[in-house]
Design a protein around this motif. Sequence first.
Motif, PDB file in Angstrom:
ATOM      1  N   PHE A  82      95.961  -5.895  26.850  1.00  0.00           N
ATOM      2  CA  PHE A  82      95.919  -5.498  28.248  1.00  0.00           C
ATOM      3  C   PHE A  82      96.554  -4.113  28.347  1.00  0.00           C
ATOM      4  N   ASP A  83      95.720  -3.072  28.281  1.00  0.00           N
ATOM      5  CA  ASP A  83      96.224  -1.701  28.311  1.00  0.00           C
ATOM      6  C   ASP A  83      96.997  -1.400  29.588  1.00  0.00           C
ATOM      7  N   ASN A  84      96.514  -1.920  30.711  1.00  0.00           N
ATOM      8  CA  ASN A  84      97.178  -1.642  31.995  1.00  0.00           C
ATOM      9  C   ASN A  84      98.586  -2.237  32.051  1.00  0.00           C
ATOM     10  N   LEU A  85      98.842  -3.299  31.295  1.00  0.00           N
ATOM     11  CA  LEU A  85     100.168  -3.918  31.264  1.00  0.00           C
ATOM     12  C   LEU A  85     100.992  -3.440  30.073  1.00  0.00           C
ATOM     13  N   LYS A  86     100.333  -2.691  29.178  1.00  0.00           N
ATOM     14  CA  LYS A  86     100.980  -2.261  27.938  1.00  0.00           C
ATOM     15  C   LYS A  86     101.527  -3.478  27.180  1.00  0.00           C
ATOM     16  N   ALA A  87     100.666  -4.507  27.089  1.00  0.00           N
ATOM     17  CA  ALA A  87     101.058  -5.743  26.429  1.00  0.00           C
ATOM     18  C   ALA A  87      99.836  -6.415  25.809  1.00  0.00           C
ATOM     19  N   THR A  88     100.104  -7.326  24.883  1.00  0.00           N
ATOM     20  CA  THR A  88      99.060  -8.094  24.215  1.00  0.00           C
ATOM     21  C   THR A  88      99.390  -9.571  24.346  1.00  0.00           C
ATOM     22  N   ALA A  89      98.391 -10.361  24.714  1.00  0.00           N
ATOM     23  CA  ALA A  89      98.570 -11.816  24.810  1.00  0.00           C
ATOM     24  C   ALA A  89      98.277 -12.431  23.450  1.00  0.00           C
ATOM     25  N   TRP A  90      99.202 -13.227  22.946  1.00  0.00           N
ATOM     26  CA  TRP A  90      99.019 -13.986  21.703  1.00  0.00           C
ATOM     27  C   TRP A  90      98.755 -15.429  22.107  1.00  0.00           C
ATOM     28  N   ASP A  91      97.643 -15.987  21.686  1.00  0.00           N
ATOM     29  CA  ASP A  91      97.250 -17.341  22.091  1.00  0.00           C
ATOM     30  C   ASP A  91      97.349 -18.325  20.934  1.00  0.00           C
ATOM     31  N   TYR A  92      97.882 -19.497  21.252  1.00  0.00           N
ATOM     32  CA  TYR A  92      98.025 -20.604  20.303  1.00  0.00           C
ATOM     33  C   TYR A  92      97.471 -21.864  20.953  1.00  0.00           C
ATOM     34  N   LEU A  93      96.901 -22.763  20.183  1.00  0.00           N
ATOM     35  CA  LEU A  93      96.429 -24.063  20.656  1.00  0.00           C
ATOM     36  C   LEU A  93      97.122 -25.146  19.842  1.00  0.00           C
ATOM     37  N   TYR A  94      97.731 -26.098  20.533  1.00  0.00           N
ATOM     38  CA  TYR A  94      98.435 -27.181  19.845  1.00  0.00           C
ATOM     39  C   TYR A  94      98.446 -28.436  20.717  1.00  0.00           C
ATOM     40  N   ARG A  95      98.851 -29.560  20.123  1.00  0.00           N
ATOM     41  CA  ARG A  95      98.960 -30.820  20.859  1.00  0.00           C
ATOM     42  C   ARG A  95     100.422 -31.034  21.242  1.00  0.00           C
ATOM     43  N   ASP A  96     100.683 -31.281  22.542  1.00  0.00           N
ATOM     44  CA  ASP A  96     102.059 -31.435  22.996  1.00  0.00           C
ATOM     45  C   ASP A  96     102.598 -32.843  22.737  1.00  0.00           C
ATOM     46  N   THR A  97     103.832 -33.049  23.117  1.00  0.00           N
ATOM     47  CA  THR A  97     104.526 -34.323  22.889  1.00  0.00           C
ATOM     48  C   THR A  97     103.787 -35.498  23.516  1.00  0.00           C
ATOM     49  N   TRP A  98     103.093 -35.282  24.615  1.00  0.00           N
ATOM     50  CA  TRP A  98     102.416 -36.351  25.343  1.00  0.00           C
ATOM     51  C   TRP A  98     100.971 -36.546  24.904  1.00  0.00           C
ATOM     52  N   GLY A  99     100.514 -35.763  23.920  1.00  0.00           N
ATOM     53  CA  GLY A  99      99.166 -35.935  23.402  1.00  0.00           C
ATOM     54  C   GLY A  99      98.113 -35.045  24.017  1.00  0.00           C
ATOM     55  N   TYR A 100      98.517 -34.137  24.894  1.00  0.00           N
ATOM     56  CA  TYR A 100      97.574 -33.198  25.501  1.00  0.00           C
ATOM     57  C   TYR A 100      97.382 -31.984  24.602  1.00  0.00           C
ATOM     58  N   TRP A 101      96.162 -31.448  24.557  1.00  0.00           N
ATOM     59  CA  TRP A 101      95.951 -30.157  23.922  1.00  0.00           C
ATOM     60  C   TRP A 101      96.436 -29.104  24.896  1.00  0.00           C
ATOM     61  N   VAL A 102      97.158 -28.116  24.380  1.00  0.00           N
ATOM     62  CA  VAL A 102      97.791 -27.088  25.203  1.00  0.00           C
ATOM     63  C   VAL A 102      97.419 -25.717  24.670  1.00  0.00           C
ATOM     64  N   GLU A 103      97.098 -24.796  25.586  1.00  0.00           N
ATOM     65  CA  GLU A 103      96.990 -23.400  25.198  1.00  0.00           C
ATOM     66  C   GLU A 103      98.294 -22.740  25.597  1.00  0.00           C
ATOM     67  N   PHE A 104      98.926 -22.132  24.630  1.00  0.00           N
ATOM     68  CA  PHE A 104     100.213 -21.473  24.812  1.00  0.00           C
ATOM     69  C   PHE A 104      99.997 -19.986  24.598  1.00  0.00           C
ATOM     70  N   ALA A 105     100.341 -19.172  25.593  1.00  0.00           N
ATOM     71  CA  ALA A 105     100.149 -17.722  25.506  1.00  0.00           C
ATOM     72  C   ALA A 105     101.499 -17.024  25.590  1.00  0.00           C
ATOM     73  N   VAL A 106     101.695 -16.064  24.683  1.00  0.00           N
ATOM     74  CA  VAL A 106     102.901 -15.251  24.658  1.00  0.00           C
ATOM     75  C   VAL A 106     102.478 -13.807  24.926  1.00  0.00           C
TER      76      VAL A 106
END
Length: 108
Positions: free
Chosen positions: A62-86
């Motif tokens: 995201f050039d306008n924010l001067k940042a990059t989103a890093w995306d991860y996909l994993y299963r949480d403690t409750w069994g849901y698939w989660v997309e986690f973005a940093v």
Amino acid sequence: MRRGIKFFIMMAAALFISACAQPGTGVYRNDITDDMTARVLPGQASAEVTANIGTPYRRVRFDNLKATAWDYLYRDTWGYWVEFAVMVGDDDRVVNKVSRRIDPPSRD
């Protein structure tokens, strides 16, 4: 006030990225846990994120924010698939993080 607008834009961008994900896309990882994602904190060096949870399956600039989103996909403690973005700023520091559940847990 300006800081609040910047934060809102970054959150909206991260949520937009996570909204684009569909179950069955990307690389789902079984080695990431909720505890690991909870240790990702604003201001943390991106090298620490990589050491803690590994390489993201996708990076979106995201050039306008001067940042990059890093995306991860994993299963949480409750069994849901989660997309986690940093959001990682140009200074190689974590700016923000957001997560979103993608599907209901399996009933097997």
